[in-house]
Design a protein around this motif. Structure first.
Motif, short mmCIF file in Angstrom:
data_model
loop_
_atom_site.label_atom_id
_atom_site.label_comp_id
_atom_site.label_asym_id
_atom_site.label_seq_id
_atom_site.Cartn_x
_atom_site.Cartn_y
_atom_site.Cartn_z
N UNK A 151 0.81 -0.89 -0.09
CA UNK A 151 -0.08 0.10 0.16
C UNK A 151 0.51 1.45 0.20
N UNK A 152 1.86 1.12 1.17
CA UNK A 152 2.56 2.42 1.18
C UNK A 152 3.22 2.52 -0.46
N UNK A 153 3.69 1.58 -1.34
CA UNK A 153 4.43 1.81 -2.45
C UNK A 153 3.39 2.02 -3.11
N UNK A 154 2.58 1.71 -3.16
CA UNK A 154 1.53 2.12 -4.31
C UNK A 154 1.31 3.63 -4.33
N UNK A 155 1.31 4.76 -2.89
CA UNK A 155 0.66 5.39 -2.19
C UNK A 155 1.88 6.42 -2.75
N UNK A 156 3.11 5.93 -2.48
CA UNK A 156 4.46 6.16 -3.56
C UNK A 156 4.14 6.93 -4.97
N UNK A 157 3.29 5.67 -5.85
CA UNK A 157 3.33 5.92 -7.21
C UNK A 157 2.01 6.96 -7.37
N UNK A 158 1.39 6.85 -6.60
CA UNK A 158 0.20 7.70 -6.72
C UNK A 158 0.75 9.24 -5.93
N UNK A 159 1.73 9.61 -5.90
CA UNK A 159 1.77 10.51 -5.46
C UNK A 159 2.29 11.16 -6.78
N UNK A 160 3.37 10.06 -7.29
CA UNK A 160 4.02 10.60 -8.53
C UNK A 160 3.26 10.69 -9.85
N UNK A 161 2.86 10.23 -9.44
CA UNK A 161 2.04 10.40 -10.49
C UNK A 161 2.12 9.03 -11.76
N UNK A 169 5.47 5.24 -13.24
CA UNK A 169 5.53 4.06 -12.81
C UNK A 169 7.24 4.09 -13.25
N UNK A 170 8.23 4.23 -12.75
CA UNK A 170 9.07 4.33 -13.29
C UNK A 170 9.52 2.36 -12.36
N UNK A 171 11.13 1.71 -12.34
CA UNK A 171 11.78 1.12 -12.13
C UNK A 171 12.12 2.26 -11.19
N UNK A 172 13.12 3.30 -11.37
CA UNK A 172 13.82 4.34 -9.79
C UNK A 172 12.50 4.46 -8.70
N UNK A 173 11.34 4.48 -9.31
CA UNK A 173 9.92 5.18 -8.40
C UNK A 173 9.86 4.79 -7.97
N UNK A 174 9.85 3.12 -8.26
CA UNK A 174 9.43 1.87 -7.38
C UNK A 174 10.52 1.76 -6.54
N UNK A 175 12.23 1.63 -7.56
CA UNK A 175 12.91 1.19 -5.83
C UNK A 175 12.51 2.53 -4.71
N UNK A 176 12.50 3.67 -4.75
CA UNK A 176 12.74 4.48 -3.93
C UNK A 176 11.43 4.15 -3.30
N UNK A 177 10.26 3.50 -3.15
CA UNK A 177 9.58 3.20 -3.29
C UNK A 177 9.13 2.28 -1.88
N UNK A 178 10.15 1.66 -2.64
CA UNK A 178 9.99 0.33 -1.71
C UNK A 178 11.59 0.59 -0.21
#
Lengths: 127, 190
Positions: free
Chosen positions: B25-35, B37-46
Motif C-alpha cells: 500500500x505504501x509503495x502504491x501510495x508513493x507511486x500515486x503521489x508521483x503520478x 510508474x518507473x523502476x527508479x520510483x518503485x525502488x525509492x518507494x520500497x
C-alpha cells in the motif's frame, strides 16, 4: 468523445456542488451537534467524490487523476473516524438535544459502565 | 499462565499478512503521489515504505478472514447504493421545510468476534449517511449509533435490521469461518 466527457464532468460537478450546498444548509439548520455531523460528514463525502470525478474527467492527465484518487481514498478513510471522534466527545460532554431523541440506549449503558467500573476498582482493591 | 499465553497468540493469528499489505500500500501510495510508474520510483518507494514501517510499526491485529470475490462485489455494490440513497435522504432532510428532524441513539450488538470486522463495520456505517458511530463497546461487541430522520420506534427497528444486514454482507465478504458460523447460528435463531 471529449465532448461526452465534458458533459459528464459538468453533471458530476453540478450534482457534487448541490450535495455540498445541502450539507452546508444542514450544518446551519440541524438542531444539535450530532445532527450537524451527519450533514457535515455524509452528503459532503458523496459531494466531494462527485466533484473529484468531474474534475478528473476534465483534466484527464495521469498525475492529476492519481492525486484526485488519493484525495478520495483519504477522505473515505478519515471522514468516519473524524465524525466518530467528534460525535463521541459531543455525547460524553452532553451536547445533545435530548428532547429530539426518541430513543437513547447509550445513556443507560454509560450509567451501568460507571457503576461497574467502580465495582472493578473495589475488586482490584481487595486483591 | 498457559491459557493467557495461548489467548494472546490466538489474538494475533494472521497478523503476518499486515506487514506485506502495508508495504505494498505504501509503495502504491508513493507511486500515486508521483503520478507515474518507473523502476527508479518503485525502488525509492520500497525504501521509503521500509523506513516508514520501521519507524511507525502497527499494532498486530488478528486477520482471520479471507475475502471472497463474489460476496465482496455484492457488498460493494449494495454499499455504494446505500451511500447514494442515504446521501440524498440526509440532503433532503437538510433542505426540506418543516420541524427539526428527530434523532435516536441505539445499541446494536454485532455477531462478529473479530476486532478487525468490528472496525470495518463501524467504518462502513460511518460512511453511510443517516447513521454515525457514537460509541464502541469492544468487549460487548456493541456499536452505539446516532440516527437522524427516524420518526418512530418502527423506524428505529428498521435501522437496527439494516445494520445487521450490512454486518452480514460484510461477514460473507470478508469474515472468518468463526464469524460466518456465528452469523449462521444467529440467523437460524430468528
Amino acid at each position: 468523445m471529449s465532448a461526452a466527457a465534458d458533459v459528464l464532468s459538468a453533471i458530476c460537478l453540478l450534482l457534487g456542488a448541490a450535495l455540498s450546498l445541502a450539507a452546508g444548509i444542514g450544518l446551519l439548520r440541524f438542531p444539535d451537534l450530532l445532527s450537524r455531523m451527519h450533514a457535515a460528514s455524509k452528503p459532503q463525502v458523496l459531494g466531494l467524490l462527485l466533484i473529484l470525478t468531474g474534475v478528473g474527467l476534465r483534466l484527464r492527465t495521469g498525475i492529476d487523476v492519481t492525486t484526485l484518487v488519493l484525495v478520495a481514498i483519504f477522505q473515505l478513510m478519515t471522514a468516519p473516524v473524524a465524525a466518530h471522534m467528534v460525535a463521541r466527545a459531543a455525547y460524553r460532554t452532553r451536547r445533545v438535544r435530548r428532547d429530539l431523541l426518541i430513543v437513547d440506549e447509550l445513556s443507560e449503558r454509560l450509567d451501568e459502565a460507571t457503576a461497574s467500573s467502580r465495582d472493578d476498582d473495589a475488586e482490584r482493591g481487595r486483591d | 499462565m498457559p491459557s493467557r499465553v495461548r489467548r494472546i497468540r490466538r489474538r494475533v493469528a494472521g497478523a503476518w499478512i499486515l506487514q506485506p499489505l502495508t508495504g505494498v500500500w505504501l509503495v502504491v501510495l508513493w507511486l500515486l503521489l508521483w503520478g507515474r510508474v518507473s523502476l527508479g520510483l518503485t525502488a525509492s518507494g520500497i525504501v521509503v515504505a521500509a523506513l516508514v514501517m520501521l519507524a511507525f510499526p502497527l499494532a498486530p491485529i488478528a486477520v482471520e478472514g479471507r475475502p471472497r470475490p463474489l460476496p465482496a462485489l455484492r457488498f460493494g455494490v449494495r454499499f455504494a447504493g446505500d451511500v447514494l440513497l442515504a446521501s440524498v435522504q440526509v440532503a433532503w432532510l437538510a433542505v426540506r421545510p418543516g420541524p427539526e428532524p428527530e434523532t435516536a441513539v441505539i445499541a446494536v450488538p454485532l455477531r462478529t468476534r473479530s476486532d478487525l470486522m468490528l472496525t470495518l463495520v463501524a467504518e462502513a456505517l460511518g460512511l453511510v449517511p443517516g447513521s454515525m458511530v457514537v460509541e464502541v463497546d469492544r468487549r460487548a461487541r456493541t456499536l452505539y449509533l446516532h440516527l437522524i430522520g427516524v420518526r418512530d420506534r418502527a423506524a428505529v427497528e428498521r435501522e437496527r435490521l439494516k445494520v445487521h444486514a450490512l454486518e452480514a454482507r460484510m461477514i460473507r465478504a470478508f469474515g472468518s469461518p468463526d464469524d460466518r458460523a456465528a452469523l449462521a447460528r444467529d440467523e437460524e435463531d430468528r
